[in-house]
Design a protein around this motif. Structure first.
Motif, PDB file in Angstrom:
ATOM      1  N   PRO A 109      27.073  27.349  35.069  1.00 61.95           N
ATOM      2  CA  PRO A 109      27.624  27.974  36.148  1.00 61.95           C
ATOM      3  C   PRO A 109      27.939  29.625  36.078  1.00 61.95           C
ATOM      4  O   PRO A 109      28.162  30.046  34.900  1.00 61.95           O
ATOM      5  CB  PRO A 109      29.208  27.438  36.150  1.00 61.95           C
ATOM      6  CG  PRO A 109      29.589  27.290  34.722  1.00 61.95           C
ATOM      7  CD  PRO A 109      28.161  26.512  34.421  1.00 61.95           C
ATOM      8  N   ILE A 110      27.287  30.404  37.091  1.00 64.19           N
ATOM      9  CA  ILE A 110      27.154  31.843  36.829  1.00 64.19           C
ATOM     10  C   ILE A 110      27.604  32.212  38.186  1.00 64.19           C
ATOM     11  O   ILE A 110      27.205  31.828  39.196  1.00 64.19           O
ATOM     12  CB  ILE A 110      25.989  32.276  36.452  1.00 64.19           C
ATOM     13  CG1 ILE A 110      25.423  31.880  35.017  1.00 64.19           C
ATOM     14  CG2 ILE A 110      25.540  33.790  36.789  1.00 64.19           C
ATOM     15  CD1 ILE A 110      24.007  32.093  34.679  1.00 64.19           C
ATOM     16  N   GLU A 111      28.429  33.577  38.009  1.00 64.47           N
ATOM     17  CA  GLU A 111      28.622  34.088  39.411  1.00 64.47           C
ATOM     18  C   GLU A 111      27.557  35.200  39.865  1.00 64.47           C
ATOM     19  O   GLU A 111      27.036  35.953  39.304  1.00 64.47           O
ATOM     20  CB  GLU A 111      30.044  35.057  39.090  1.00 64.47           C
ATOM     21  CG  GLU A 111      31.176  34.281  38.731  1.00 64.47           C
ATOM     22  CD  GLU A 111      31.854  33.621  40.066  1.00 64.47           C
ATOM     23  OE1 GLU A 111      31.566  34.349  41.167  1.00 64.47           O
ATOM     24  OE2 GLU A 111      32.425  32.603  39.822  1.00 64.47           O
ATOM     25  N   VAL A 112      26.928  34.751  41.029  1.00 62.70           N
ATOM     26  CA  VAL A 112      26.136  35.464  41.942  1.00 62.70           C
ATOM     27  C   VAL A 112      26.326  35.856  43.071  1.00 62.70           C
ATOM     28  O   VAL A 112      26.701  34.918  43.716  1.00 62.70           O
ATOM     29  CB  VAL A 112      24.646  34.785  41.704  1.00 62.70           C
ATOM     30  CG1 VAL A 112      23.448  35.466  42.228  1.00 62.70           C
ATOM     31  CG2 VAL A 112      24.533  34.352  40.367  1.00 62.70           C
ATOM     32  N   GLY A 113      26.277  36.989  43.438  1.00 61.93           N
ATOM     33  CA  GLY A 113      26.461  37.428  44.892  1.00 61.93           C
ATOM     34  C   GLY A 113      27.934  37.014  45.381  1.00 61.93           C
ATOM     35  O   GLY A 113      28.179  36.783  46.377  1.00 61.93           O
ATOM     36  N   GLY A 114      29.047  37.005  44.624  1.00 62.42           N
ATOM     37  CA  GLY A 114      30.284  36.833  44.808  1.00 62.42           C
ATOM     38  C   GLY A 114      30.668  35.122  45.187  1.00 62.42           C
ATOM     39  O   GLY A 114      31.702  34.823  45.268  1.00 62.42           O
ATOM     40  N   SER A 115      29.917  34.437  44.590  1.00 61.61           N
ATOM     41  CA  SER A 115      29.814  32.829  44.625  1.00 61.61           C
ATOM     42  C   SER A 115      29.216  32.535  43.236  1.00 61.61           C
ATOM     43  O   SER A 115      28.479  32.900  42.631  1.00 61.61           O
ATOM     44  CB  SER A 115      29.277  32.494  45.628  1.00 61.61           C
ATOM     45  OG  SER A 115      27.990  32.215  45.835  1.00 61.61           O
ATOM     46  N   SER A 116      29.931  31.179  42.825  1.00 63.47           N
ATOM     47  CA  SER A 116      29.646  30.594  41.680  1.00 63.47           C
ATOM     48  C   SER A 116      28.379  29.847  41.930  1.00 63.47           C
ATOM     49  O   SER A 116      28.454  28.758  42.806  1.00 63.47           O
ATOM     50  CB  SER A 116      30.935  29.726  41.236  1.00 63.47           C
ATOM     51  OG  SER A 116      30.070  28.922  40.038  1.00 63.47           O
ATOM     52  N   SER A 117      27.306  29.834  41.297  1.00 62.16           N
ATOM     53  CA  SER A 117      26.169  29.126  41.266  1.00 62.16           C
ATOM     54  C   SER A 117      25.776  28.414  39.912  1.00 62.16           C
ATOM     55  O   SER A 117      25.984  28.828  38.967  1.00 62.16           O
ATOM     56  CB  SER A 117      24.764  29.822  41.676  1.00 62.16           C
ATOM     57  OG  SER A 117      25.104  30.416  42.963  1.00 62.16           O
TER      58      SER A 117
END
Length: 523
Positions: A109-117
């Motif tokens: 899980p990584i935060e990308v563009g304001g959301s978690s992906s």
């Protein structure tokens, strides 16, 4: 200083996305090693630059912006690690397929563009190192030398993959959610296409196939064991939404190390079909007994996911294995009987299977309504669609849904393609499926490995019709890459035999046959 390349990419991210998919397309269809290496290296470098430039001003990049020296040091260390791994792959070619198979399921899980992906970071590292191991010697080779002979040559499947990827990038330029489309290109389409090229160029000897089979099945057993622990302790390790869902229902779903029970189930289905394909091609009692134990363990893990889409996908894959083993006539009646029994059981007791015939939307967890809404979006813009990545935004707008927690992914790939990419994308998608099935199914009955790949691919297609993630899933590209290599190797055997026969006839008087050994190397 770190901001310089990202600032250069910033003014025209849409143009950068198009260039990235064009480079991927070139890597897929290039017929010379040097051109393919140039395209692969360009795509590998451009994708992360575009992504980081897109999220450069976001909160999660604050550490990088505030500490450029530490960030630069991390980049240097990462590149050094990639170089070392690439050097190991060059010395030991078996590492690439083994590490690729091993890395397929692991998401971080990584935060990308304001959301978690949930990103496949280990797989990205393997793909980057494998690309580096291919590109460096290819670019250092003398371009005047003749091309080395390889079994794999790009054909219609590669052309259609390239076409679909290019369409995806071009249609992202008018999407209402370009950021998501760009993330899909950088996280999925670019690295997975490179994975396909790398796997298609490997010589899949029996040793390589057995090693990858052991890794795949071993991971399936380990993941199943983790699922057993989750079920016994009633504790989910990942996915807060699943934890909340389990607390609201009488049943309990497991997801092992995956963030989604359905994706976990998809992986187990692939492993089960590989085991089943091997069992169908052997008469050794010990092998059959061991296979039965493994299948039982994997089946128990699959049952605990309660993934209906995975159950259907497994049945589809087993039907393909049966057809390849015994033919259509012997398989058709049992398949029809199973489908009929299942239909009668659901109609007789729909509540047992979680089906409400009076409220299909509720019994399908809202998917029936999502499919209907996707159809309405397609009707609004049937030719070009709303643009890649725009389904959620446009669906919320169309249906006036503002809840951020509400699921608005269609969970049906053809519907998503139709709404986002219109008739143009839908035709490319259907053509891609048809050509891929022809390549993987033709001659698949010859070996257990090819039968397993074909069955797994059909199962995956069925799964995407009920759930999601087709070309956004690395399993799709891996199956296509391995299946392509195996089909090419099988097609090369008759050519080698003809070449040997012609050499023998030319070396003896009056076209007589030589008595020397002309046996073929193992493929």
């Amino acid at each position: 200083m770190l901001a310089v390349p990202f600032a250069l990419a910033g003014p025209a991210p849409e143009a950068g996305a198009v260039v990235a998919v064009l480079l991927v397309a070139c890597a897929l269809v290039a017929r010379t090693t040097r051109l393919r290496a140039l395209a692969m290296s360009g795509a590998l470098l451009l994708a992360p630059v575009l992504l980081v430039s897109d999220i450069w001003d976001s909160p999660q990049m604050r550490t990088v912006r505030d500490r450029p020296t530490a960030a630069l040091a991390a980049v240097v260390l990462g590149l050094a690690a990639l170089g070392l791994l690439a050097a190991l792959m060059t010395r030991r070619p078996l590492l690439l397929p083994l590490l690729a198979v091993a890395a397929l399921p692991f998401r971080i899980p990584i935060e990308v563009g304001g959301s978690s992906s949930n990103l496949l970071v280990p797989l990205y590292l393997v793909v980057a190192a494998g690309t580096l191991a291919f590109v460096v010697p290819a670019l250092r080779a003398d371009p005047e030398l003749p091309e080395p002979k390889r079994a794999w040559e790009p054909g219609w499947l590669e052309r259609l993959l390239a076409l679909f990827v290019v369409l995806y990038g071009v249609q992202a330029t008018y999407s209402a959610d370009f950021d998501k489309a760009l993330q899909q290109i950088a996280f999925f389409y670019v690295p997975f296409a490179l994975l396909f090229v790398l796997l298609a160029q490997i010589e899949w000897t029996p040793r390589v196939l057995k090693a990858c089979f052991a890794v795949l099945v071993g991971l399936g057993l380990v993941f199943s064991g983790i699922g057993y622990v989750e079920y016994a302790t009633r504790h989910i390790f990942l996915n807060p939404k699943l934890i909340a869902s389990n607390e609201l229902h009488t049943y309990f779903r497991t997801n092992s190390v995956f963030f989604d029970p359905n994706i976990y189930g998809r992986f187990l289905v692939i492993a089960m079909l590989a085991v089943a394909a091997g069992m169908l091609r052997t008469t050794r009692g010990r092998v059959l007994a061991a296979g039965a134990v493994v299948l039982l363990a994997l089946w128990a893990g699959l049952v605990l996911t309660l993934s209906q889409s995975s159950f259907v996908a497994l049945l589809a894959g087993l039907a393909v294995l049966a057809v390849l083993q015994w033919g259509v006539r012997r398989t058709l009646l049992p398949v029809v009987a199973v489908v009929a029994v299942a239909g009668v059981a659901v109609l007789a007791s729909p509540g047992t299977f979680g089906v409400d015939l009076d409220n299909l939307d509720a019994s399908s967890s809202g998917r029936f309504g999502l499919v209907r809404g996707g159809g309405e979006l397609f009707a609004d813009k049937p030719v070009q669609g709303f643009g890649t990545g725009a389904f959620e935004v446009e669906y919320r707008t169309e249906n006036r849904r503002t809840s951020g927690d509400a699921a608005v992914a269609s969970h049906t790939i053809p519907v998503t393609v139709a709404a986002e990419q219109g008739v143009v994308g839908l035709l490319a998608y259907v053509a891609l499926l048809a050509v891929a099935l022809v390549r993987l199914l033709r001659g698949a009955a010859a070996t257990a490995a090819r039968a397993a790949i074909a069955a797994a691919f059909v199962a995956l297609i069925v799964h995407t019709l009920i759930y999601a993630a087709f070309l956004e899933d690395p399993l799709t590209w891996a199956l296509l890459g391995i299946g392509t290599a195996l089909a090419a190797q099988a097609a090369a055997v008759p050519r080698r035999r003809r070449a040997h026969a012609q050499d023998g006839a030319a070396a003896t008087p009056n076209g007589g046959l030589r008595t020397t050994d002309t046996s073929l190397p193992a493929t």
